[in-house]
Scaffold this motif. Sequence first.
Motif, PDB file in Angstrom:
ATOM      1  N   SER A 120       0.748  -0.821  -0.104  1.00  0.00           N
ATOM      2  CA  SER A 120      -0.113  -0.467   0.130  1.00  0.00           C
ATOM      3  C   SER A 120       0.746   1.220  -0.216  1.00  0.00           C
ATOM      4  O   SER A 120       0.645   2.045  -0.702  1.00  0.00           O
ATOM      5  CB  SER A 120      -0.935   0.085   0.910  1.00  0.00           C
ATOM      6  OG  SER A 120      -2.070  -0.983   1.089  1.00  0.00           O
ATOM      7  N   ASP A 121       1.682   1.495   1.104  1.00  0.00           N
ATOM      8  CA  ASP A 121       3.095   2.136   0.887  1.00  0.00           C
ATOM      9  C   ASP A 121       3.679   2.443  -0.331  1.00  0.00           C
ATOM     10  O   ASP A 121       3.854   3.132  -1.146  1.00  0.00           O
ATOM     11  CB  ASP A 121       3.928   2.772   1.920  1.00  0.00           C
ATOM     12  CG  ASP A 121       2.872   2.990   2.685  1.00  0.00           C
ATOM     13  OD1 ASP A 121       2.062   3.753   3.160  1.00  0.00           O
ATOM     14  OD2 ASP A 121       3.072   3.374   4.593  1.00  0.00           O
ATOM     15  N   MET A 122       3.613   1.672  -0.973  1.00  0.00           N
ATOM     16  CA  MET A 122       5.042   1.511  -2.218  1.00  0.00           C
ATOM     17  C   MET A 122       3.988   2.199  -3.096  1.00  0.00           C
ATOM     18  O   MET A 122       4.252   3.217  -3.935  1.00  0.00           O
ATOM     19  CB  MET A 122       5.136  -0.075  -2.851  1.00  0.00           C
ATOM     20  CG  MET A 122       5.598  -0.097  -4.080  1.00  0.00           C
ATOM     21  SD  MET A 122       6.357  -1.497  -4.887  1.00  0.00           S
ATOM     22  CE  MET A 122       4.428  -1.631  -5.488  1.00  0.00           C
ATOM     23  N   LEU A 123       2.691   1.942  -3.396  1.00  0.00           N
ATOM     24  CA  LEU A 123       2.024   2.590  -4.293  1.00  0.00           C
ATOM     25  C   LEU A 123       1.472   3.403  -4.388  1.00  0.00           C
ATOM     26  O   LEU A 123       1.463   4.565  -5.013  1.00  0.00           O
ATOM     27  CB  LEU A 123       0.779   1.325  -4.678  1.00  0.00           C
ATOM     28  CG  LEU A 123       0.692  -0.113  -5.367  1.00  0.00           C
ATOM     29  CD1 LEU A 123      -0.829  -0.826  -4.855  1.00  0.00           C
ATOM     30  CD2 LEU A 123       0.698  -0.378  -6.447  1.00  0.00           C
ATOM     31  N   ARG A 124       0.943   3.874  -2.533  1.00  0.00           N
ATOM     32  CA  ARG A 124       0.941   5.486  -2.899  1.00  0.00           C
ATOM     33  C   ARG A 124       2.156   6.063  -3.238  1.00  0.00           C
ATOM     34  O   ARG A 124       1.455   7.416  -4.014  1.00  0.00           O
ATOM     35  CB  ARG A 124       0.457   5.663  -1.275  1.00  0.00           C
ATOM     36  CG  ARG A 124      -0.277   6.860  -1.019  1.00  0.00           C
ATOM     37  CD  ARG A 124      -0.054   7.575   1.099  1.00  0.00           C
ATOM     38  NE  ARG A 124       0.239   6.667   1.737  1.00  0.00           N
ATOM     39  CZ  ARG A 124       1.638   7.313   2.011  1.00  0.00           C
ATOM     40  NH1 ARG A 124       2.443   8.124   1.692  1.00  0.00           N
ATOM     41  NH2 ARG A 124       3.249   6.640   3.164  1.00  0.00           N
ATOM     42  N   ILE A 125       3.738   5.885  -2.982  1.00  0.00           N
ATOM     43  CA  ILE A 125       4.529   7.219  -2.509  1.00  0.00           C
ATOM     44  C   ILE A 125       5.319   7.233  -4.105  1.00  0.00           C
ATOM     45  O   ILE A 125       5.069   7.992  -4.603  1.00  0.00           O
ATOM     46  CB  ILE A 125       5.600   7.152  -1.841  1.00  0.00           C
ATOM     47  CG1 ILE A 125       5.932   5.810  -2.088  1.00  0.00           C
ATOM     48  CG2 ILE A 125       5.446   6.753  -0.909  1.00  0.00           C
ATOM     49  CD1 ILE A 125       7.516   5.304  -0.895  1.00  0.00           C
ATOM     50  N   ALA A 126       4.181   5.419  -4.787  1.00  0.00           N
ATOM     51  CA  ALA A 126       5.149   6.033  -6.680  1.00  0.00           C
ATOM     52  C   ALA A 126       4.098   7.026  -7.518  1.00  0.00           C
ATOM     53  O   ALA A 126       4.211   6.700  -8.189  1.00  0.00           O
ATOM     54  CB  ALA A 126       4.964   4.529  -6.776  1.00  0.00           C
TER      55      ALA A 126
END
Length: 161
Positions: A56-62
């Motif tokens: 979830s954080d990977m997608l959000r910050i990407a």
Amino acid sequence: MALSDATSEPFLPAPASGRFAAGEHRFPLRVYFEDTDLSGLVYHANYLRYMERARSDMLRIAGVGQREALEEGKGVYAVTDLHIRYRRPARLDDDLMVVSRVAQVGAATCAIHQTVMRGDAILTQGDITVAFLTPQGRPRRQPKPWIDIFSRLMRGEDIHP
């Protein structure tokens, strides 16, 4: 409570979101008492929680706006396939790192390989495939900008917020 330099409002640190390095997302976390079972080891299902938080954080910050897609009725991601391998246990107070990398991208799907590590030791590895679905639960093409982001990550490019 510490005050920020610019205002008299309290300084509140942001939650850890991890960072990209060579196209991989690295998400740090710590094992808390609530994560363990009676034996003092991390309960097996909690590794899935760790991986979900990291994805979830990977997608959000990407720049993959899942919340906006949901709120606008465009669609949501759902896990469609999951393979997990447990190698070594984690224990209370261990500092862990979840390393996530995009392994494959399709019109409506994305496969992500994730490794939970303690130092150099691999504890758990998972291969997760998600599909982008309409609000009615049918597969839908992912937004083109998202496919472009995943393709950049697969090539080892870093993405910074």
